[in-house]
Design a protein around this motif. Sequence first.
Motif, PDB file in Angstrom:
ATOM      1  N   SER A 523       0.825  -1.216   0.000  1.00 19.15           N
ATOM      2  CA  SER A 523       0.000   0.000   0.000  1.00 19.15           C
ATOM      3  C   SER A 523       0.855   1.259   0.000  1.00 19.15           C
ATOM      4  N   LEU A 524       2.053   1.211   0.624  1.00 16.50           N
ATOM      5  CA  LEU A 524       2.918   2.376   0.652  1.00 16.50           C
ATOM      6  C   LEU A 524       3.586   2.613  -0.700  1.00 16.50           C
ATOM      7  N   GLY A 525       3.966   1.515  -1.395  1.00 17.88           N
ATOM      8  CA  GLY A 525       4.688   1.657  -2.657  1.00 17.88           C
ATOM      9  C   GLY A 525       3.984   2.539  -3.674  1.00 17.88           C
ATOM     10  N   PRO A 526       2.701   2.289  -3.994  1.00 16.29           N
ATOM     11  CA  PRO A 526       2.010   3.149  -4.963  1.00 16.29           C
ATOM     12  C   PRO A 526       1.924   4.607  -4.514  1.00 16.29           C
ATOM     13  N   ARG A 527       1.789   4.857  -3.205  1.00 11.74           N
ATOM     14  CA  ARG A 527       1.715   6.242  -2.726  1.00 11.74           C
ATOM     15  C   ARG A 527       3.041   6.957  -2.914  1.00 11.74           C
ATOM     16  N   VAL A 528       4.137   6.254  -2.594  1.00 13.28           N
ATOM     17  CA  VAL A 528       5.466   6.844  -2.791  1.00 13.28           C
ATOM     18  C   VAL A 528       5.690   7.130  -4.270  1.00 13.28           C
ATOM     19  N   LEU A 529       5.322   6.185  -5.117  1.00 17.10           N
ATOM     20  CA  LEU A 529       5.504   6.357  -6.561  1.00 17.10           C
ATOM     21  C   LEU A 529       4.716   7.563  -7.060  1.00 17.10           C
ATOM     22  N   HIS A 530       3.478   7.706  -6.633  1.00 16.01           N
ATOM     23  CA  HIS A 530       2.632   8.816  -7.085  1.00 16.01           C
ATOM     24  C   HIS A 530       3.190  10.152  -6.603  1.00 16.01           C
ATOM     25  N   ALA A 531       3.640  10.202  -5.331  1.00 14.83           N
ATOM     26  CA  ALA A 531       4.181  11.447  -4.805  1.00 14.83           C
ATOM     27  C   ALA A 531       5.458  11.847  -5.533  1.00 14.83           C
ATOM     28  N   ALA A 532       6.348  10.885  -5.819  1.00 13.95           N
ATOM     29  CA  ALA A 532       7.600  11.194  -6.511  1.00 13.95           C
ATOM     30  C   ALA A 532       7.339  11.668  -7.936  1.00 13.95           C
ATOM     31  N   CYS A 533       6.409  11.038  -8.640  1.00 15.00           N
ATOM     32  CA  CYS A 533       6.090  11.459 -10.004  1.00 15.00           C
ATOM     33  C   CYS A 533       5.475  12.849 -10.020  1.00 15.00           C
ATOM     34  N   SER A 534       4.608  13.116  -9.065  1.00 11.21           N
ATOM     35  CA  SER A 534       4.005  14.444  -8.988  1.00 11.21           C
ATOM     36  C   SER A 534       5.064  15.506  -8.741  1.00 11.21           C
ATOM     37  N   GLU A 535       6.045  15.225  -7.880  1.00 11.63           N
ATOM     38  CA  GLU A 535       7.110  16.181  -7.589  1.00 11.63           C
ATOM     39  C   GLU A 535       7.973  16.417  -8.828  1.00 11.63           C
ATOM     40  N   ALA A 536       8.259  15.355  -9.592  1.00 10.71           N
ATOM     41  CA  ALA A 536       9.064  15.509 -10.806  1.00 10.71           C
ATOM     42  C   ALA A 536       8.349  16.393 -11.832  1.00 10.71           C
ATOM     43  N   VAL A 537       7.027  16.227 -11.952  1.00 11.59           N
ATOM     44  CA  VAL A 537       6.261  17.104 -12.844  1.00 11.59           C
ATOM     45  C   VAL A 537       6.341  18.546 -12.375  1.00 11.59           C
ATOM     46  N   ARG A 538       6.302  18.746 -11.069  1.00  9.12           N
ATOM     47  CA  ARG A 538       6.378  20.104 -10.507  1.00  9.12           C
ATOM     48  C   ARG A 538       7.722  20.739 -10.821  1.00  9.12           C
ATOM     49  N   TRP A 539       8.818  19.956 -10.782  1.00  6.93           N
ATOM     50  CA  TRP A 539      10.136  20.520 -11.130  1.00  6.93           C
ATOM     51  C   TRP A 539      10.128  21.065 -12.554  1.00  6.93           C
ATOM     52  N   GLN A 540       9.560  20.300 -13.466  1.00  4.49           N
ATOM     53  CA  GLN A 540       9.547  20.723 -14.865  1.00  4.49           C
ATOM     54  C   GLN A 540       8.694  21.971 -15.058  1.00  4.49           C
ATOM     55  N   GLN A 541       7.591  22.028 -14.313  1.00  5.60           N
ATOM     56  CA  GLN A 541       6.719  23.193 -14.423  1.00  5.60           C
ATOM     57  C   GLN A 541       7.372  24.455 -13.867  1.00  5.60           C
ATOM     58  N   MET A 542       8.147  24.288 -12.780  1.00  2.00           N
ATOM     59  CA  MET A 542       8.799  25.450 -12.162  1.00  2.00           C
ATOM     60  C   MET A 542      10.006  25.900 -12.973  1.00  2.00           C
ATOM     61  N   LEU A 543      10.659  24.974 -13.692  1.00  2.00           N
ATOM     62  CA  LEU A 543      11.854  25.304 -14.478  1.00  2.00           C
ATOM     63  C   LEU A 543      11.656  24.774 -15.896  1.00  2.00           C
ATOM     64  N   PRO A 544      10.825  25.453 -16.681  1.00  2.00           N
ATOM     65  CA  PRO A 544      10.470  24.921 -18.005  1.00  2.00           C
ATOM     66  C   PRO A 544      11.633  24.853 -18.990  1.00  2.00           C
ATOM     67  N   GLY A 545      12.619  25.717 -18.862  1.00  2.00           N
ATOM     68  CA  GLY A 545      13.708  25.724 -19.831  1.00  2.00           C
ATOM     69  C   GLY A 545      14.833  24.777 -19.498  1.00  2.00           C
ATOM     70  N   ARG A 546      14.738  24.107 -18.352  1.00  2.00           N
ATOM     71  CA  ARG A 546      15.839  23.252 -17.916  1.00  2.00           C
ATOM     72  C   ARG A 546      15.733  21.860 -18.533  1.00  2.00           C
TER      73      ARG A 546
END
Length: 716
Positions: A523-546
């Motif tokens: 049950s923890l694995g899918p939550r960790v995976l979802h949180a990490a993917c969401s954070e990675a998307v946020r990095w790209q959104q905050m730094l679009p040219g990187r």
Amino acid sequence: MKLRSGLRTKFLLLMTLALVVLLLTMALMLKRQEQMQGEVVEITRDAMAGVIDNSLNRRGEGMVNQLAESLTNPLYYFDLDAMGELTASALRQPDARYVLVYDEDGVIIHDGSEAISSYGKRMDDGFANDVIMSDGLLTLFDDSLMDVSTPIMIGDERLGGVRMGFDLEVSQGFQERAVQDMRERLAVLGHRQVVGVGLVAGCLLLMGIGMLWLVQRWLVRPIRHLADSARQIEAGRFDLDLPTSRRRDEVGELLRAFSRMSESVARHDRDIRRMAYTDALTGLSNRLAFREALDEQLLQMRGEGQQLALLFADIDDFKRVNDTLGHDAGDDVLVQCSARIRDVIAREAGDDALLARFGGDEFVILVRALPRDDGPGVREIATQLAERLVVELGQPLIVQDRQVFLGTSIGITLFPDDASTAASLMKNGDIAMYQAKVAGKNCFRFYSRAMDLAVERRVNLEHELRGAWERGELSLVYQPVYRLSDRTMVGAEALLRWNHPKHGQVAPSVFIDVAEQSGLIESLGPRVLHAACSEAVRWQQMLPGREPLTVAVNVSPRQLRGGGALAEVVASCLKETGLEAGRLHLELTETAVIGDEAHVGEELARLRETGVKVLLDDFGTGFSGLSHLRRVPVDGVKIDRSFIADILRDPDDLALTSAIIAMAHSLGITVIAEGVEKAGQYALLRERGCDQAQGYWLGSPMPGPEFLALLKEEGR
């Protein structure tokens, strides 16, 4: 003429008197014979009723006990198919009226039918309340039914129970037919006796003496012997020395029929005992037989200075075999393992050891030792036996034409050092075996009193870990991953941390292992995976040219062997978060691959079809060799920090690291170094052509906001 008339009269009178005497004698004999037949019938009826009731009671209790043992795992895992097979098999008994499997509240889970028409209904018959409230084996009767029930336990936890109804009319019908048959045969015998009396009417006295002798010899004595034998059978003594009879009359047939019946009852009793005390799959003693043997041993050993050891052996990762290869393969594994254990015991412990299967993949061995100055003690014998078992059960098994590596974890407890009762010894053995699992599996541990505290702490930790995500105690930190050629950050590894409100930061090696063993990781694995993917998307959104950053998430062996579920979870997570599949790296340890490369290869292939990258973590610690890189579809390897730590001063570690890099590059696989703590390590890895690296010298794990701030600072 008068004389003739007087003689004739006297003769007639004598004849009449003789006839009257004969008739009276016959009447008396018939009366006595009728009474005797009634007594014989009643004695036989009572004896047979006792025998049949006792046999039915024993058979019912034995069947229900065996059925409860077999239903433990299906009820625990709510396996209705397995319950159906077991209950349907029991219903095939000719006198079985019903079989019910119920939960601890008395709600019916299975009734042996295909449709399970009574599923979900609460038992409400006259016996229901007594059955639900019973803590042990319970037998109840009414005029036409015997109801036998017992709870189904796993450890101290009651999962529910099973009850079985037996139709008494079947056994009563058998009894009445047998009694009627006996009555008819006795009637035939009585008729022959009356005919014999009529034929020898002139020899009344001799006939009477002869009949009394014959009745005593041919009828009363055999029936009395049968009655005595029936009472012994009723008392449970089935191995009787019944005399063989060559008589061809009804009494002889009755003697032979009774002898056959006695042999049949004794045979059924032996079969029931064998079923109740023997494991059907392996032929070993089961839990009940082992417990009785242990109690008897402890009773005999008190005050004699003897010692014994209990070894609890549990097959490591056995569930993986059932999940991936099927239960038939699992049964094959258990049979092979039991054979290996028997061979080791025969070589190391001899005839003084007792082996039993407790169910599932758990075996228990009892070893005795007399206190002698010239021989090894029980601890030495147990140690040598455990070492050999670990070695033998660690060898590969051939199952369905493939090699399967399992191993075993063994817990050892000693009498009288650790405990003096059977219950305490068995509890201590379980605790020691659990500690062997915690220590890394495929090893053995002796029980110590400190283990009780460790088990209690682990249970509390598991309890507190449940719901820790919802309470906000669990969070992710991210450790940067750099490209060595230009020292550019290319991604991060997501790491789970637990900030306990009372104990502070709990080491990941502690709570991750608890999550893995308890199944919480699923049950923890899918939550960790979802949180990490969401954070990675946020990095790209905050730094679009990187340059897009990758995020690496660790996958446990339990998630990997979920029968394709991991690929579905990953695909769903990518769809929900919008993360590009190529930016997600899934890391699995090298040891998760060893033992079943074919199945793991199929799972990894399904994962790679989603577009994600698969990395082999802690590479070099699994003792598997570089050959795995050819057989397992991975995109990269992470060299374990234990090799990186000494590459500046240990030529062997440097050579091995260089070989890994060269071999991986020749296969087109990316190489990432873990644990870079010094500038010299970074420079040397860069010189040897390593692709990426992470470590405290490059950047320590940090919460999401701090990692985002680091990204912004590097982008300036």
